[in-house]
Design an enzyme around this catalytic site. Structure first.
Site, PDB file in Angstrom:
ATOM      1  N   LYS A 112       0.821  -1.216   0.000  1.00  0.00           N
ATOM      2  CA  LYS A 112       0.000   0.000   0.000  1.00  0.00           C
ATOM      3  C   LYS A 112       0.855   1.267   0.000  1.00  0.00           C
ATOM      4  O   LYS A 112       0.399   2.329  -0.375  1.00  0.00           O
ATOM      5  CB  LYS A 112      -0.966  -0.030   1.173  1.00  0.00           C
ATOM      6  CG  LYS A 112      -1.942  -1.214   1.056  1.00  0.00           C
ATOM      7  CD  LYS A 112      -3.251  -0.981   1.715  1.00  0.00           C
ATOM      8  CE  LYS A 112      -4.298  -2.014   1.298  1.00  0.00           C
ATOM      9  NZ  LYS A 112      -3.917  -3.420   1.544  1.00  0.00           N
TER      10      LYS A 112
HETATM   11  C1  LIG Z   1      -4.561  -4.549   0.962  1.00  0.00           C
HETATM   12  C2  LIG Z   1      -3.786  -5.822   0.887  1.00  0.00           C
HETATM   13  C3  LIG Z   1      -4.111  -6.832  -0.049  1.00  0.00           C
HETATM   14  C4  LIG Z   1      -5.318  -6.744  -0.958  1.00  0.00           C
HETATM   15  O1  LIG Z   1      -5.162  -5.759  -1.953  1.00  0.00           O
HETATM   16  P1  LIG Z   1      -6.448  -5.242  -2.765  1.00  0.00           P
HETATM   17  O2  LIG Z   1      -5.943  -4.124  -3.616  1.00  0.00           O
HETATM   18  O3  LIG Z   1      -7.412  -4.778  -1.720  1.00  0.00           O
HETATM   19  O4  LIG Z   1      -6.959  -6.383  -3.566  1.00  0.00           O
HETATM   20  C5  LIG Z   1      -3.296  -7.956  -0.109  1.00  0.00           C
HETATM   21  N1  LIG Z   1      -2.236  -8.101   0.715  1.00  0.00           N
HETATM   22  C6  LIG Z   1      -1.894  -7.155   1.624  1.00  0.00           C
HETATM   23  C7  LIG Z   1      -0.715  -7.386   2.507  1.00  0.00           C
HETATM   24  C8  LIG Z   1      -2.645  -5.975   1.738  1.00  0.00           C
HETATM   25  O5  LIG Z   1      -2.292  -5.046   2.656  1.00  0.00           O
END
Ligand SMILES: *Cc1c(COP(=O)(O)O)cnc(C)c1O
Length: 462
Positions: A112
Site C-alpha cells: 500500500k
Molecule cells: C490490501 C492488501 C491486499 C489486498 O489488496 P487489494 O488491492 O485490496 O486487492 C493484499 N495483501 C496485503 C498485505 C494488503 O495489505
C-alpha cells in the site's frame, strides 16, 4: 484527461479533482473516460530506466494538464525517496518460470506504500497550490492506516486521523500508527471492532455539515490515484522479463480488487499480459463469482491473511463497468441489487470478465503449506497474503513467465509465519528501532458525536 463515474451520473472531473473527491457523488468510482495506450516502442523504451522514470512515463497521460512534467517528476521522486531498495519493486526468482515481485520495501513494509506515498505527495502539492487544508479520516484493520500515516505525516496542508479497533491490530501495526510524533498525525483507538470504525467513518462522510466544516477527504482504495500508482510495477516487472517482446502473466493476492484492477489497466494500455489470476483466501467471493457468474455476499471468516478478509470488493465495480461496455446504468442497477446480498452477471459481461481474469483460492491449511514449501524449496519467506498468491500461481504455470505479487513483508505477520515454518521472521532494521519508540494514541468510545468533537477540537488547536 477526464474522469467519469462507473454509475454514469456524476460530473466529469479532471485528475486532481477526481483524486481529491475520492468517491463520486452518485456513489460510483471514477475511471478515465478513455484509457491511454502505449505503443510497443514506448514500452520497449522503458527497459533499463529507473522505477521513477517508468512511473513518470506510464502515469503521465492519465494526469493530463493537472501538473506540469517538472511538477509531476518532483512528486514521483519524493514519493519513492524513502523506499529501502534501489529497484523499489525488485523481482526474485522462485522456480524456472515463476517470479516474485517484492512490493514491501516501502516505509510500512506492505504494497500500500506504493500508492499511499504517491497520494501523500500529490495531495500536498495540489493543496499547497490551492491554499487549502483537508482532514483525512480513515478506518483501518491494520495496513491502510499505517501506510496513510507514513504518507501524510509532517505535511502542512493535511491532518490525518486514523480509527482502529482498540486491541485488535497486531503489535507492529499499532506501533506503526502510534509512534510517529508529528503534530498532524492522530491515532485513535476506538472501543469497538473494525466494522464500528468503518461505520463511524461512513457517518462522518454522510454528515454534510461536518464534512464541509473540516473539509473531509478520503484515501481508501477506491481513490483512482491509488489504482494508477499500482499500474507502474506491472510495467517495470514485465519489461525486465522481456516485454513487450514476450507475454507475461501475473497472479495477485486480492481483497478489494484494487491491485489486480491496476493490472487490467496495464493490459488495456498495451502491456502484453497473458493471464491475470485473482488469488483469494477462504473469503472467496471473487473466485466464486468467476465460477458461478453470481456475486453473493457471505459472512467474513477471519483468516491468517487478514488484509484480504473482505465481503464486498469495492474496486470490482470498475471491472464490471468495463465488462458491461461502460454502461453506468447497468452497473448502478447491480449495485442496487447488492443491497439485498447478491447480483447475477449477464452472459456477455461474464465472457468479458473471463477473457481477462482467471481465479483460484487457498484455504488456511494451503496457505500455511505454501509458506513452508517455498521456504524449504528456496529459502524465500512469504507473508500469508503472498503465500495465497504463490499457491494459486502454481496452479496456473505455463511456458509464459508468471509473476506473483508479494504484497507484504513476512515480518508484518510473524504469528502465521511461525505457525507455518516454526520460526519467526526477522524484522527489517528500521522496524526494530521503531518498536522501542514512545506511543501516542487517544482511546475513544465508539460514539460519533464524541469523535466529531475531538476531530474539530484537534484541528482548532493547530
Ligand atoms: C490490501 C492488501 C491486499 C489486498 O489488496 P487489494 O488491492 O485490496 O486487492 C493484499 N495483501 C496485503 C498485505 C494488503 O495489505
Amino acid at each position: 484527461m477526464k474522469y467519469i463515474s462507473t454509475r454514469g451520473n456524476a460530473p466529469e472531473l479532471n485528475f486532481a479533482d477526481a483524486m481529491l473527491t475520492g468517491l463520486a457523488r452518485d456513489g460510483g468510482l471514477y475511471v478515465p473516460k478513455k484509457i491511454p495506450t502505449m505503443s510497443k516502442e514506448d514500452i520497449a523504451a522503458l527497459a533499463g530506466l529507473s522505477y521513477e522514470e517508468v512511473a513518470f512515463r506510464v502515469m503521465r497521460p492519465f494526469v493530463g494538464d493537472a501538473f506540469t512534467d517538472e511538477e509531476f517528476r518532483g512528486i514521483i521522486e519524493r514519493a519513492y525517496a524513502n523506499f529501502r531498495h534501489p529497484a523499489r519493486a525488485p523481482l526474485v526468482q522462485l522456480a524456472p518460470n515463476h517470479f516474485l515481485l517484492e512490493l514491501f520495501h516501502g516505509p510500512t513494509i506492505a504494497f500500500k506504500d506504493f500508492a499511499m506515498q504517491l497520494i501523500g505527495q500529490l495531495f500536498q502539492f495540489e493543496l499547497g497550490r490551492r491554499g487549502e487544508h483537508v482532514t483525512i479520516v480513515g478506518a483501518t484493520s491494520g495496513d491502510t492506516g499505517s501506510a496513510a500515516i507514513e504518507a501524510f505525516r509532517g505535511l502542512k496542508n493535511v491532518d490525518v486521523f486514523i480509527l482502529f479497533p482498540d486491541g485488535r491490530v497486531s503489535d507492529i501495526q499499532r506501533k506503526q500508527m502510534t509512534t510517529p510524533d508529528d503534530a498532524n498525525v492522530h491515532a485513535l483507538a476506538v472501543e469497538g471492532d473494525f466494522d464500528d470504525c468503518q461505520a463511524a467513518l461512513k457517518d462522518m462522510f454522510n454528515d454534510l455539515k461536518f464534512r464541509d466544516c473540516v473539509k473531509l477527504a478520503g484515501v481508501n482504495s477506491i481513490n483512482w490515484a491509488r489504482v494508477l500508482a499500482q499500474v507502474v510495477y506491472y510495467f517495470s516487472s514485465a519489461v525486465s522479463l522481456g516485454a513487450p517482446h514476450r507475454e507475461i502473466s501475473f497472479t495477485v493476492p486480492t481483497g478489494n480488487f484494487g491491485d489486480i484492477f491496476a493490472g487490467y489497466i496495464a493490459k488495456q494500455m498495451g502491456l502484453p499480459i497473458a493471464d491475470l489470476v485473482i488469488a483469494t483466501n477462504q473469503n472467496d467471493i471473487l473466485h466464486r463469482t468467476m465460477e458461478t457468474a453470481a456475486y453473493t455476499k457471505e459472512g467474513v471468516m477471519p483468516s491468517i491473511s487478514p488484509s484480504m478478509d473482505i465481503q464486498v470488493s469495492s474496486n470490482f465495480e470498475r471491472a464490471l463497468f468495463y465488462a458491461y461496455d461502460q454502461d453506468g446504468d447497468a452497473v448502478s442497477q447491480l449495485m442496487d441489487e447488492l443491497k439485498d446480498g447478491s447480483f447475477a452477471i449477464s452472459q456477455g459481461a461474464m465472457e468479458a470478465l473471463r477473457e481477462n481474469f482467471l481465479s483460484g483460492r487457498a484455504s488456511e491449511k494451503e496457505t500455511l503449506a505454501s509458506i513452508a514449501a517455498e521456504y524449504a524449496a528456496n529459502g524465500e519467506v512469504l507473508c500469508p497474503h503472498s503465500a495465497v498468491g504463490v499457491k494459486v500461481a502454481n496452479e496456473h504455470l505455463s511456458t509464459v513467465p508468471m509473476v506473483t505479487l508479494a504484497t507484504a513483508h513476512p515480518a508484518k505477520f510473524p504469528d502465521a509465519v511461525e505457525q507455518a515454518m516454526g520460526q519467526r521472521p526477522d524484522l527489517p532494521p528500521h522496524m526494530v528501532d521503531m518498536m522501542g519508540d514512545e506511543e501516542r494514541v487517544t482511546k475513544v468510545p465508539n460514539n460519533l458525536g464524541l469523535l466529531q468533537a475531538l476531530i474539530k477540537d484537534r484541528i482548532a488547536q493547530r
